[in-house]
Design a protein around this motif. Structure first.
Motif, PDB file in Angstrom:
ATOM      1  N   MET A   1      -2.616   2.064  13.774  1.00  0.00           N
ATOM      2  CA  MET A   1      -2.669   1.686  12.478  1.00  0.00           C
ATOM      3  C   MET A   1      -1.637   1.726  11.795  1.00  0.00           C
ATOM      4  SD  MET A   1      -4.936   0.731  10.164  1.00  0.00           S
ATOM      5  CE  MET A   1      -6.823   1.178  10.848  1.00  0.00           C
ATOM      6  N   SER A   2      -1.131   0.495  11.012  1.00  0.00           N
ATOM      7  CA  SER A   2       0.024   0.376  10.329  1.00  0.00           C
ATOM      8  C   SER A   2      -0.011   1.323   8.944  1.00  0.00           C
ATOM      9  CB  SER A   2       0.530  -0.941  10.113  1.00  0.00           C
ATOM     10  OG  SER A   2       0.447  -1.598  11.361  1.00  0.00           O
ATOM     11  N   GLU A   3       1.006   1.700   8.609  1.00  0.00           N
ATOM     12  CA  GLU A   3       1.178   2.378   7.115  1.00  0.00           C
ATOM     13  C   GLU A   3       1.621   1.345   6.364  1.00  0.00           C
ATOM     14  OE1 GLU A   3       3.236   6.034   4.512  1.00  0.00           O
ATOM     15  OE2 GLU A   3       4.036   5.591   6.689  1.00  0.00           O
ATOM     16  N   ILE A   4       0.981   0.829   5.273  1.00  0.00           N
ATOM     17  CA  ILE A   4       1.388  -0.104   4.429  1.00  0.00           C
ATOM     18  C   ILE A   4       1.651   0.353   2.997  1.00  0.00           C
ATOM     19  CG2 ILE A   4       0.751  -2.675   3.626  1.00  0.00           C
ATOM     20  CD1 ILE A   4      -0.809  -3.077   5.970  1.00  0.00           C
ATOM     21  N   VAL A   5       2.638   0.348   2.785  1.00  0.00           N
ATOM     22  CA  VAL A   5       2.918   1.032   1.397  1.00  0.00           C
ATOM     23  C   VAL A   5       3.122  -0.376   0.453  1.00  0.00           C
ATOM     24  CG1 VAL A   5       4.586   2.523  -0.076  1.00  0.00           C
ATOM     25  CG2 VAL A   5       3.952   3.253   2.236  1.00  0.00           C
ATOM     26  N   VAL A   6       2.620  -0.408  -0.532  1.00  0.00           N
ATOM     27  CA  VAL A   6       2.649  -1.357  -1.547  1.00  0.00           C
ATOM     28  C   VAL A   6       3.155  -0.633  -3.111  1.00  0.00           C
ATOM     29  CG1 VAL A   6       1.525  -3.339  -2.817  1.00  0.00           C
ATOM     30  CG2 VAL A   6       1.087  -2.597  -0.703  1.00  0.00           C
ATOM     31  N   GLU A   7       4.286  -1.460  -3.313  1.00  0.00           N
ATOM     32  CA  GLU A   7       4.931  -1.094  -4.644  1.00  0.00           C
ATOM     33  C   GLU A   7       4.879  -2.190  -5.527  1.00  0.00           C
ATOM     34  OE1 GLU A   7       9.465   0.338  -6.018  1.00  0.00           O
ATOM     35  OE2 GLU A   7       8.962   0.013  -4.018  1.00  0.00           O
ATOM     36  N   VAL A   8       4.176  -1.806  -6.636  1.00  0.00           N
ATOM     37  CA  VAL A   8       3.979  -2.771  -7.704  1.00  0.00           C
ATOM     38  C   VAL A   8       4.977  -2.568  -8.961  1.00  0.00           C
ATOM     39  CG1 VAL A   8       2.607  -4.223  -8.999  1.00  0.00           C
ATOM     40  CG2 VAL A   8       1.804  -3.571  -6.807  1.00  0.00           C
TER      41      VAL A   8
ATOM     42  N   PRO B   1       4.490   0.488  13.119  1.00  0.00           N
ATOM     43  CA  PRO B   1       4.268   1.630  12.457  1.00  0.00           C
ATOM     44  C   PRO B   1       4.117   1.850  10.946  1.00  0.00           C
ATOM     45  CG  PRO B   1       6.555   1.727  13.494  1.00  0.00           C
ATOM     46  CD  PRO B   1       5.697   0.432  13.789  1.00  0.00           C
ATOM     47  N   ARG B   2       5.108   1.006  10.373  1.00  0.00           N
ATOM     48  CA  ARG B   2       5.135   1.122   8.754  1.00  0.00           C
ATOM     49  C   ARG B   2       5.747  -0.454   8.340  1.00  0.00           C
ATOM     50  NH1 ARG B   2       6.071   4.773   4.604  1.00  0.00           N
ATOM     51  NH2 ARG B   2       7.508   4.134   3.334  1.00  0.00           N
TER      52      ARG B   2
ATOM     53  N   VAL C   1       9.108  -5.080   7.294  1.00  0.00           N
ATOM     54  CA  VAL C   1       8.398  -4.769   8.309  1.00  0.00           C
ATOM     55  C   VAL C   1       9.117  -3.995   9.459  1.00  0.00           C
ATOM     56  CG1 VAL C   1       6.440  -5.432  10.012  1.00  0.00           C
ATOM     57  CG2 VAL C   1       6.833  -6.615   7.869  1.00  0.00           C
ATOM     58  N   ASP C   2       8.751  -2.866   9.916  1.00  0.00           N
ATOM     59  CA  ASP C   2       9.268  -2.280  11.289  1.00  0.00           C
ATOM     60  C   ASP C   2       8.513  -2.664  12.212  1.00  0.00           C
ATOM     61  OD1 ASP C   2       9.952  -0.518  13.215  1.00  0.00           O
ATOM     62  OD2 ASP C   2       9.537   1.251  12.266  1.00  0.00           O
ATOM     63  N   LEU C   3       9.156  -3.723  13.045  1.00  0.00           N
ATOM     64  CA  LEU C   3       8.178  -4.269  14.049  1.00  0.00           C
ATOM     65  C   LEU C   3       8.656  -3.952  15.438  1.00  0.00           C
ATOM     66  CD1 LEU C   3       6.083  -6.706  14.472  1.00  0.00           C
ATOM     67  CD2 LEU C   3       8.286  -8.288  14.760  1.00  0.00           C
ATOM     68  N   ASP C   4       8.416  -2.614  15.708  1.00  0.00           N
ATOM     69  CA  ASP C   4       8.365  -1.945  17.040  1.00  0.00           C
ATOM     70  C   ASP C   4       9.984  -1.773  17.031  1.00  0.00           C
ATOM     71  OD1 ASP C   4       8.107  -1.035  19.407  1.00  0.00           O
ATOM     72  OD2 ASP C   4       8.270  -2.889  20.628  1.00  0.00           O
ATOM     73  N   GLY C   5      10.560  -1.267  15.822  1.00  0.00           N
ATOM     74  CA  GLY C   5      12.013  -0.754  15.935  1.00  0.00           C
ATOM     75  C   GLY C   5      12.857  -1.689  15.440  1.00  0.00           C
ATOM     76  N   ARG C   6      12.213  -3.256  15.215  1.00  0.00           N
ATOM     77  CA  ARG C   6      13.113  -4.194  14.861  1.00  0.00           C
ATOM     78  C   ARG C   6      12.953  -4.364  13.273  1.00  0.00           C
ATOM     79  NH1 ARG C   6      13.828 -10.693  16.527  1.00  0.00           N
ATOM     80  NH2 ARG C   6      14.903 -11.166  14.752  1.00  0.00           N
ATOM     81  N   PRO C   7      13.813  -4.392  12.336  1.00  0.00           N
ATOM     82  CA  PRO C   7      13.465  -4.656  11.033  1.00  0.00           C
ATOM     83  C   PRO C   7      13.125  -6.227  10.664  1.00  0.00           C
ATOM     84  CG  PRO C   7      15.842  -4.387  11.212  1.00  0.00           C
ATOM     85  CD  PRO C   7      15.190  -4.154  12.496  1.00  0.00           C
TER      86      PRO C   7
END
Length: 242
Positions: A1-8, A36-37, A60-66
Motif C-alpha cells: 500500500m502506497s503512502e500518498i501525502v497530499v499538500e494543498v 512506497p511513497r 513518486v518514489d517508483l521502486d527507488g527511482r524518483p
C-alpha cells in the motif's frame, strides 16, 4: 500500500485533497513496481494575471527511482486531472517491456566493434521555457535530461536528474543569475558549460563515463548535449541545427 501525502495550499476547497489522493491511488494500480511513497502538492497562486493559477506536482518514489510530474490549469480539479493523466502516461511508458539485444553464442563474432557514430538532431524545445515547463517536457518525453532555452535568462540550459532535490539545472554561462519563478524544487549549478569541440566532448564523455556532457560549442556559441544512445552510438543535441 502506497503512502500518498497530499499538500494543498491557497484558497482550495477542503475536499480536493481526498479527491487527489483517490485519483493518484487509482493511477498507481497501472504499475507493478513498488511505490512506497507519493507526495502530491497542489498550489493556487494569488496572482490574478495568471491564466493557469493552479499548479499540481507529484513526486513518486517508483521502486527507488524518483518520478516527477507537473501540471498547471485554471482550477484545482482540472490541475489534478491533468496531473493524473500525465502520471498514467509516464507509468505506461515505463511499464513497456524493452527486449534486450542479445548475441547468439554460436554467432560468428566477426570483426571487432567499429567506432560509435554521432547522430545529430535539433532540440525538441526551440522556444524559451520556464524551469517548470522544461521539467514537464522532460517527463512527458520520458527523458533523464532536457536541453532548452531558460526563459528568464535567455541562456541555453539543461535540466537533469541529480542533486538533493532529484533535479539539477545547469546553464551555459553559469554564474549566480537568479532563475525565474518556479514551483518545482531544483538545485542550480553555478559552473559554466566548458568550451569544447565535438571531438573533445566525445573524449570527455568516454573518459568520465557520465550519461551526457553539456558543453558550449565554439563553432556557433550555443550549448550542446552529447549523450550515449541505446544503440551504442552517440547522440548530439544541437540547438543551432535546423
Amino acid at each position: 500500500m502506497s503512502e500518498i501525502v497530499v499538500e494543498v495550499r491557497g484558497s482550495i476547497a477542503d475536499d480536493l485533497a481526498a479527491y487527489a489522493r483517490g485519483e493518484v491511488a487509482d493511477a498507481l494500480t497501472r504499475t507493478r513496481r513498488p511505490v512506497p511513497r507519493v507526495h502530491v502538492r497542489v498550489l493556487k497562486h494569488g496572482d490574478p494575471a495568471r491564466v493557469e493559477p493552479v499548479t499540481a506536482h507529484a513526486n513518486v518514489d517508483l521502486d527507488g527511482r524518483p518520478l516527477l510530474v507537473h501540471a498547471a490549469a485554471a482550477t484545482p480539479r482540472a490541475a489534478v486531472d491533468l496531473l493524473v493523466e500525465r502520471l498514467e502516461h509516464r507509468l505506461a511508458r515505463l511499464s513497456r517491456d524493452r527486449r534486450p539485444r542479445r548475441v547468439r553464442a554460436d554467432e560468428d563474432a566477426g570483426p571487432g566493434p567499429s567506432e560509435p557514430e554521432i547522430v545529430r538532431h535539433a532540440t525538441s524545445s526551440p522556444a524559451p521555457l520556464s524551469v517548470d515547463g522544461a521539467v514537464a517536457e522532460m517527463e512527458d518525453l520520458g527523458l533523464d535530461f532536457h536541453l532548452f532555452v531558460e526563459a528568464s535568462t535567455g541562456q541555453d540550459a539543461v535540466v537533469y536528474r541529480d542533486g538533493p532535490t532529484g533535479l539539477r539545472l545547469s546553464r551555459a554561462g553559469g554564474g549566480p543569475d537568479p532563475v525565474g519563478s518556479h514551483d518545482i524544487a531544483v538545485t542550480v549549478s553555478a559552473q559554466p558549460a566548458p568550451l569544447l569541440d565535438t571531438a573533445e566532448a566525445v573524449e570527455r564523455l568516454r573518459v568520465t563515463g557520465l550519461p551526457f556532457v553539456f558543453y558550449l560549442d565554439g563553432d556557433h556559441g550555443r550549448a550542446n548535449v552529447l549523450y550515449h544512445r541505446d544503440d551504442g552510438d552517440y547522440g548530439l543535441i544541437d540547438p543551432a541545427r535546423r
